[in-house]
Design an enzyme around this catalytic site. Structure first.
Site, PDB file in Angstrom:
ATOM      1  CD  GLU A   1      -6.431   7.507  -3.861  1.00 36.46           C
ATOM      2  OE1 GLU A   1      -5.223   7.262  -3.149  1.00 36.46           O
ATOM      3  OE2 GLU A   1      -6.564   8.361  -4.649  1.00 36.46           O
TER       4      GLU A   1
ATOM      5  CD  GLU B   1      -7.991  13.239  -4.293  1.00 36.03           C
ATOM      6  OE1 GLU B   1      -6.879  12.936  -4.716  1.00 36.03           O
ATOM      7  OE2 GLU B   1      -8.350  13.242  -3.092  1.00 36.03           O
TER       8      GLU B   1
END
Length: 522
Positions: free
Chosen positions: A139, A286
Site C-alpha cells: 500500500e 488481502e
C-alpha cells in the site's frame, strides 16, 4: 544352484526396497512439484497472509507443519523470512515473499542491491521452495506516498534480476494497493483510479501487462460496510444469500451484484480499462473480517468473521467469477492466519486471525464441500474451554450461567467427582463450557460466554477426567491427536536408514510381504 538363485533374488528385493534416493531422483521430485504448482496456480485458490506481530509465533518448522495439517497451499509473507523459506522446501506450499516499504529506497535506486536481494531470498531457495511472487512494498501509494517515485524502479530492478536468473516467467513481481486508490467504486462501471496517481499507475499497469503479472489489491468489504452503514447492507458484505430486491444493480450495465467484494474487483477492472489496460488480472492479496472490536466496531464478531471467511472461500472455489468477468475468478489471500496480539489499537487490529497464536481456531470455518482447505473444519474434534488471562470473578459468572440457565451437565465438577480436581474456577469453567458447547451441537456462538471462552482442537481431558466432547467422540476409549502436532509427527514417522535416506513404513511392509513366501517355504 537353486539356493544361489534364491539368495540373489532376496538380495535384489532388499536392495530395491532400501536404495538410497539419488540426487537425480531428488531433482526429479523438485521438478514434479514445480510443474504441479504451475498447473495448480492456473486455478483460483484461497491463501492466507502470515503476519508476525505475534508474541509467541510458532517456530518455522512447526509453522510449516501446521500449514500442512490445515491443507493451506498458498501463503503470503510480509518479508522474506529465511527460516520460513527454508522450512517450506519441498512442501508444495506456494509463497509470495515481500519487500518491506523501508527497503524500497535501497532497491529502487540500485540494480546491484536488487540483484543481491534476488540472490539472497529467491535464487538461494527456488525451486525447492515454491516462490510464486514478490510483493514490492505494501500500500505504498497511500501509506508512504513519498516513496511512490521509487516503486516502479524497485519493481523493474527486481524483475531485471529475475530475468538474469532466468526466473522471470515463474515468479511474478507486483505491488499490493489499498482499495482507496480507486474512487467511486459503486457502481463499478463509474470507477476510476485517483487521478493524482496516474503518473505512477499508467507505467505500472503497462509493466504488469507486459510481464503477465497481476494487479494486487487489498479489498475489505468490512471497511466498505463500516464507512457506509445504512447504504451497504451487512448481508451484501458477508456474501449472504439475497433476494433479487436486495441485490445491488449497476444502472449503467444492469449487472446484479450479490456481494461487495465482486463489486470492488469489477471496479478495479473498469479502472484499468479506463487507462487502456484490459489484460491484467486482479489478485486479492488481502481480505477478511475481524472477530473482535471495541464499542465502535460492533460488527467485528466471531459470527460475522466466520460467515465472511467461510462464504469467501466457497465463493472463490465455486469459480463463478464476477458479474463483469464471469470467466475470471480472482484468487484471494485471507487476512490473516494468526491474531497478531502485538498490534496497536483499535482492538480489531489484533483480531483478524483465523487462529490464536497457540494454533487453536478463533472460530470454526464452515467450508464443507469446498475441498480440504483448512482442516479445522474437517476434524470435528473440537472443545470449548476458558481462555487464558481471564479473571476468576468473570469466569465464575460465566460458570454459574452455564451450570444454571445454560443447563450444562456440571455433575463431574462436584466434590469427589472425576473432574473436580484441580479445584479452580478455570478448570471447572472449561468443563462446563464444553458441556454446553457439545449440548448445543457446537453451534456457532455456543462457545463465547461473553468473550471468555475459545474453541480448541486439543482435548482438555486429563487423568480420569474425560471432557464431554471427548466422550462424544469415542465413548471414553480414544486416542487423541492434536491437529497442531500431527503434521510434524507424520513427517517424522519414517524409518531413517542408510546415510539419512527415508524409507516409508508402507515400503517396508511391502518388502516384508514379498519376502514371506521365501521365509515360509524354507
Amino acid at each position: 544352484m537353486a539356493n544361489s538363485k534364491l539368495t540373489t533374488y532376496l538380495i535384489l528385493i532388499i536392495c530395491s526396497c532400501f536404495t538410497v534416493p539419488s540426487t537425480a531422483k531428488t531433482s526429479t521430485l523438485v521438478q514434479e512439484i514445480k510443474q504441479q504448482s504451475q498447473v495448480q496456480d492456473k486455478e483460483p485458490f484461497v491463501g492466507v497472509n502470515l503476519g508476525t506481530d505475534v508474541s509467541d509465533l510458532l517456530s518455522a518448522t512447526d509453522l510449516v507443519s501446521f500449514l500442512q495439517v490445515q491443507k493451506i497451499s498458498h501463503i503470503r509473507l510480509y518479508d522474506a523470512n529465511q527460516d520460513i523459506l527454508k522450512a517450506l522446501a519441498k512442501t508444495k506450499i506456494r509463497v509470495i515473499i515481500s519487500v518491506p516499504n523501508n527497503q524500497l529506497l535501497a532497491i529502487g535506486s540500485s540494480n546491484t542491491t536488487a540483484a543481491s536481494w534476488i540472490d539472497r531470498y529467491v535464487v538461494a531457495y527456488y525451486p525447492e521452495t515454491l516462490i510464486t511472487g514478490i510483493a514490492v512494498g505494501d500500500e505504498v501509494l497511500t501509506t508512504v506516498p513519498s516513496s511512490a517515485p521509487l516503486l516502479l524502479p524497485a519493481i523493474q530492478s527486481l524483475y531485471g534480476a529475475l530475468v538474469a536468473a532466468n526466473l522471470h516467467t515463474q515468479i511474478k513481481v507486483s505491488t499490493p494497493h489499498a482499495a482507496s486508490i480507486i474512487l467511486d467504486t459503486f457502481p463499478p462501471s463509474q470507477a476510476y483510479f485517483n487521478q493524482s496517481l496516474t503518473s505512477v499507475m499508467v507505467p505500472l499497469l503497462q509493466f504488469l501487462s507486459r510481464t503477465d503479472s497481476p494487479l494486487m489489491m487489498n479489498l475489505y468489504p468490512y471497511y466498505v460496510f463500516m464507512e457506509n452503514k445504512g447504504v451497504v447492507p451487512l448481508d451484501n458484505s458477508l456474501f449472504k444469500p439475497l433476494t433479487p430486491s436486495k441485490e445491488m444493480v449497476d444502472p449503467n450495465t444492469l449487472l446484479h451484484y450479490t456481494n461487495v467484494l465482486d463489486a470492488m474487483i469489477d471496479a478495479a477492472y473498469v479502472s484499468m480499462k479506463n487507462l487502456n489496460v484490459t489484460d491484467v488480472v486482479v489478485l486479492v492479496t488481502e481480505s477478511g473480517w475481524p472477530s473482535k472490536g471495541d464499542s465502535k466496531e460492533p460488527y467485528a464478531t466471531k459470527d460475522n468473521a466466520d460467515t465472511y471467511n467461510s462464504n469467501l472461500i466457497k465463493h472463490v472455489l465455486d469459480r463463478s467469477g464476477t458479474p463483469l468477468h464471469p470467466e475470471i475468478t480472482s484468487s484471494v489471500y485471507i487476512y490473516e492466519l494468526f491474531n497478531e496480539d502485538l498490534r496497536s489499537p483499535p482492538v480489531s487490529e489484533a483480531n483478524w486471525g483465523l487462529f490464536y497464536s497457540n494454533s487453536t481456531p478463533v472460530y470454526l470455518l464452515h467450508v464443507s464441500g469446498s475441498g480440504t482447505f483448512l482442516a479445522n473444519d474437517t476434524t470435528n474434534q473440537t472443545f470449548c474451554i476458558a481462555m487464558d488471562g481471564i479473571d476468576s470473578k468473570t469466569l465464575q459468572t460465566a460458570l454459574d450461567w452455564a451450570c444454571g440457565p445454560g443447563r450444562a451437565n456440571c455433575s463431574e465438577i462436584q466434590p469427589g467427582e472425576s473432574c473436580y480436581q484441580p479445584n479452580n474456577v478455570k478448570n471447572h469453567a472449561s468443563y462446563a463450557f464444553d458441556s454446553y458447547y457439545q449440548m448445543e451441537g457446537k453451534a456457532s456462538g455456543s462457545c463465547d460466554f461473553k468473550g471468555v471462552a475459545m474453541i480448541t482442537t486439543t482435548d482438555p481431558s486429563h487423568g480420569s477426567c474425560v471432557f464431554p466432547g471427548s466422550k462424544m467422540v469415542s465413548n471414553k476409549t480414544r486416542t487423541v491427536l492434536n491437529s497442531t502436532e500431527v503434521s510434524g509427527a507424520a513427517e517424522r514417522l519414517k524409518f531413517n536408514t542408510f546415510h539419512g535416506s527415508q524409507i516409508s513404513a508402507t515400503t517396508v511392509a511391502f518388502c516384508i510381504l514379498l519376502l514371506i513366501p521365501f521365509v515360509t517355504t524354507r
